[in-house]
Design a protein around this motif. Sequence first.
Motif, PDB file in Angstrom:
ATOM      1  N   VAL A 137       3.726  -4.951 -11.071  1.00  0.00           N
ATOM      2  CA  VAL A 137       4.559  -4.065 -11.905  1.00  0.00           C
ATOM      3  C   VAL A 137       6.022  -4.184 -11.469  1.00  0.00           C
ATOM      4  O   VAL A 137       6.913  -4.352 -12.305  1.00  0.00           O
ATOM      5  CB  VAL A 137       4.088  -2.589 -11.805  1.00  0.00           C
ATOM      6  CG1 VAL A 137       5.110  -1.659 -12.467  1.00  0.00           C
ATOM      7  CG2 VAL A 137       2.732  -2.403 -12.458  1.00  0.00           C
ATOM      8  N   TYR A 173       0.430  -2.718  -8.454  1.00  0.00           N
ATOM      9  CA  TYR A 173       1.794  -2.197  -8.455  1.00  0.00           C
ATOM     10  C   TYR A 173       2.839  -3.218  -8.024  1.00  0.00           C
ATOM     11  O   TYR A 173       3.993  -3.153  -8.456  1.00  0.00           O
ATOM     12  CB  TYR A 173       1.868  -0.935  -7.589  1.00  0.00           C
ATOM     13  CG  TYR A 173       0.997   0.179  -8.121  1.00  0.00           C
ATOM     14  CD1 TYR A 173       1.139   0.624  -9.436  1.00  0.00           C
ATOM     15  CD2 TYR A 173       0.012   0.765  -7.335  1.00  0.00           C
ATOM     16  CE1 TYR A 173       0.342   1.630  -9.951  1.00  0.00           C
ATOM     17  CE2 TYR A 173      -0.795   1.776  -7.841  1.00  0.00           C
ATOM     18  CZ  TYR A 173      -0.629   2.200  -9.145  1.00  0.00           C
ATOM     19  OH  TYR A 173      -1.437   3.197  -9.655  1.00  0.00           O
ATOM     20  N   ASN A 174       2.463  -4.162  -7.178  1.00  0.00           N
ATOM     21  CA  ASN A 174       3.419  -5.207  -6.784  1.00  0.00           C
ATOM     22  C   ASN A 174       3.804  -6.078  -7.980  1.00  0.00           C
ATOM     23  O   ASN A 174       4.962  -6.467  -8.139  1.00  0.00           O
ATOM     24  CB  ASN A 174       2.833  -6.074  -5.658  1.00  0.00           C
ATOM     25  CG  ASN A 174       2.786  -5.319  -4.345  1.00  0.00           C
ATOM     26  OD1 ASN A 174       3.759  -4.657  -3.979  1.00  0.00           O
ATOM     27  ND2 ASN A 174       1.669  -5.389  -3.645  1.00  0.00           N
ATOM     28  N   VAL A 198       7.265   3.470  -9.529  1.00  0.00           N
ATOM     29  CA  VAL A 198       6.328   2.631  -8.768  1.00  0.00           C
ATOM     30  C   VAL A 198       6.897   2.287  -7.389  1.00  0.00           C
ATOM     31  O   VAL A 198       6.168   2.302  -6.382  1.00  0.00           O
ATOM     32  CB  VAL A 198       5.971   1.355  -9.564  1.00  0.00           C
ATOM     33  CG1 VAL A 198       5.145   0.399  -8.712  1.00  0.00           C
ATOM     34  CG2 VAL A 198       5.194   1.733 -10.822  1.00  0.00           C
ATOM     35  N   ARG A 209      -0.077  -1.695 -14.584  1.00  0.00           N
ATOM     36  CA  ARG A 209      -0.159  -0.305 -14.106  1.00  0.00           C
ATOM     37  C   ARG A 209      -1.579   0.224 -14.206  1.00  0.00           C
ATOM     38  O   ARG A 209      -2.083   0.867 -13.278  1.00  0.00           O
ATOM     39  CB  ARG A 209       0.761   0.604 -14.936  1.00  0.00           C
ATOM     40  CG  ARG A 209       2.172   0.637 -14.471  1.00  0.00           C
ATOM     41  CD  ARG A 209       2.999   1.607 -15.266  1.00  0.00           C
ATOM     42  NE  ARG A 209       2.906   2.951 -14.737  1.00  0.00           N
ATOM     43  CZ  ARG A 209       3.618   3.969 -15.177  1.00  0.00           C
ATOM     44  NH1 ARG A 209       4.465   3.805 -16.172  1.00  0.00           N
ATOM     45  NH2 ARG A 209       3.508   5.138 -14.648  1.00  0.00           N
ATOM     46  N   GLN A 227      -3.627  -0.975 -11.602  1.00  0.00           N
ATOM     47  CA  GLN A 227      -3.097  -0.524 -10.303  1.00  0.00           C
ATOM     48  C   GLN A 227      -2.572  -1.691  -9.450  1.00  0.00           C
ATOM     49  O   GLN A 227      -2.605  -1.644  -8.222  1.00  0.00           O
ATOM     50  CB  GLN A 227      -4.151   0.282  -9.532  1.00  0.00           C
ATOM     51  CG  GLN A 227      -4.545   1.544 -10.266  1.00  0.00           C
ATOM     52  CD  GLN A 227      -5.489   2.430  -9.468  1.00  0.00           C
ATOM     53  OE1 GLN A 227      -6.007   2.038  -8.435  1.00  0.00           O
ATOM     54  NE2 GLN A 227      -5.717   3.641  -9.945  1.00  0.00           N
ATOM     55  N   TYR A 235       6.342   5.171  -5.210  1.00  0.00           N
ATOM     56  CA  TYR A 235       4.937   5.212  -4.808  1.00  0.00           C
ATOM     57  C   TYR A 235       4.669   4.218  -3.664  1.00  0.00           C
ATOM     58  O   TYR A 235       3.912   4.510  -2.730  1.00  0.00           O
ATOM     59  CB  TYR A 235       4.043   4.886  -6.008  1.00  0.00           C
ATOM     60  CG  TYR A 235       2.562   4.820  -5.678  1.00  0.00           C
ATOM     61  CD1 TYR A 235       1.823   5.990  -5.506  1.00  0.00           C
ATOM     62  CD2 TYR A 235       1.927   3.586  -5.519  1.00  0.00           C
ATOM     63  CE1 TYR A 235       0.468   5.939  -5.194  1.00  0.00           C
ATOM     64  CE2 TYR A 235       0.573   3.526  -5.201  1.00  0.00           C
ATOM     65  CZ  TYR A 235      -0.150   4.708  -5.046  1.00  0.00           C
ATOM     66  OH  TYR A 235      -1.479   4.644  -4.711  1.00  0.00           O
TER      67      TYR A 235
END
Length: 473
Positions: free
Chosen positions: A330, A327-328, A362, A322, A325, A365
């Motif tokens: 995560v 995010y995939n 996430v 996280r 950044q 987002y």
Amino acid sequence: MTVGNMDSAELFDAGKKGRGLRATKELYAGDVVFSEPSFSAVVFDSLATQVCHSCFRHQDKLHRCAQCKFAHYCDRTCQTACWDEHKQECGAIKKMGKAPSENVRLAARVLWRIHKDTGIVSDSQLISVDQLEDHVADLPEESVKQLKKDVHTFLEYWSYGRKQHSVDDISQIFGIIKCNGFTLSDQRGLQAVGVGLFPNLCLVNHDCWPNCTVILNHGNQSALSSALHSQRRIELRAVRKIPEGEELTVSYVDFLSLSADRQKKLREHFHFECTCEHCSQHISDDLMTAAAESEGNKPSADKVREGTALTKECLQKIEKSRVEQDYNTVVKLCCECLEKQENVLADTNLYKLRVLSVASEVLSYLQSFSEAADYAQRMVQGYIKLYHPNNAQLGLAIMRAGVTHWHAGQIEEGHGMICKAYGILMVTHGPNHAITKDLESMRMQTELELKMFKQNEHVYHSMRDAALKVSSS
């Protein structure tokens, strides 16, 4: 209710807890017990250019103070409204050449205010600031080192020629801020943006299952004249029926922790041992550590320990991704973790709830709303079993889950959640708060869409798909 009115509460001796406030009349859920303007407040250093130093609203374009070049305001009226609080700070920042940390700025603002008002702002202020608990003598070694650094910076910052203060007096103010400072959020309640001191609020004692909640009302800054602005203020609001004479309480910590962890946090930060019913009887601890149950069968204690250990390890990796950044990654880690937790940890287990929360946030987002909605639904069901029905955090979580379902095209579920969240926030925030007004608009919009959906599902989804294509192009 007028700002500062204390007709519904009075000071009393709360025994081992020291001073406290109790109700002077019967109160109902959603009643404002009292509201109180800040004695002093400052914006966090990290947000100094993004948040108005007067009303604490998050804004895109702020005007900078031409003198100190540090303070930022929505417009001229906000700047004028704040000048009385900022003028001495403005001179001190210019003289020093830079602004010190928020703790030093708040301590200085508190002392300037004490000099101006001799510690009591109005008849409704029940206690002077210097009578608040400071617990300086109880600070651990690391905190004492930081305190000495802050005092040193303060002495450099404090304007030459003004009334001088002893190191003990300055240390006491820092101690008071550490123990009693109230974190201020932005107008949407989504981000902590500053810290302030509210003397009457400081008299409200803690309970892990309180009868009141406290929110920041940013006031109304729409008038052209700053004299007509309504002040930012906290509001203490009842979350259930409170009989006359009952002690008023708020929670100093989020309830979603085991009783031992809450007690540890309260001991370290506020220097008292919590003996409330929920801590003494370890209420909900069993749910927060619960194992999954299927047709009366539960996994072994070893399997639960193993699942918990794996989740702790996975949460560290999730947090690292996280921060980066990524995010995939995560999402991938969350899905793997939840798969391992299946039939091991219950949906009320704190570790599962943390993973569900991150996954839904996430995925939203990343605009994978259908997947996000599934995780949000499970998270909310866990929260409902743990939180007080009128808990602000619960209301906000249900609101976010409702919006996620709405964005996923699941209009019936989304509208239901938005309505439920609206009912909670009407109690915790009141009808005039920015968050409640936003939620009211969403409630009306989803109600219209739900009617359209019930009349013709095909037409509704066709219109929705067309709107999504326009917004993404």
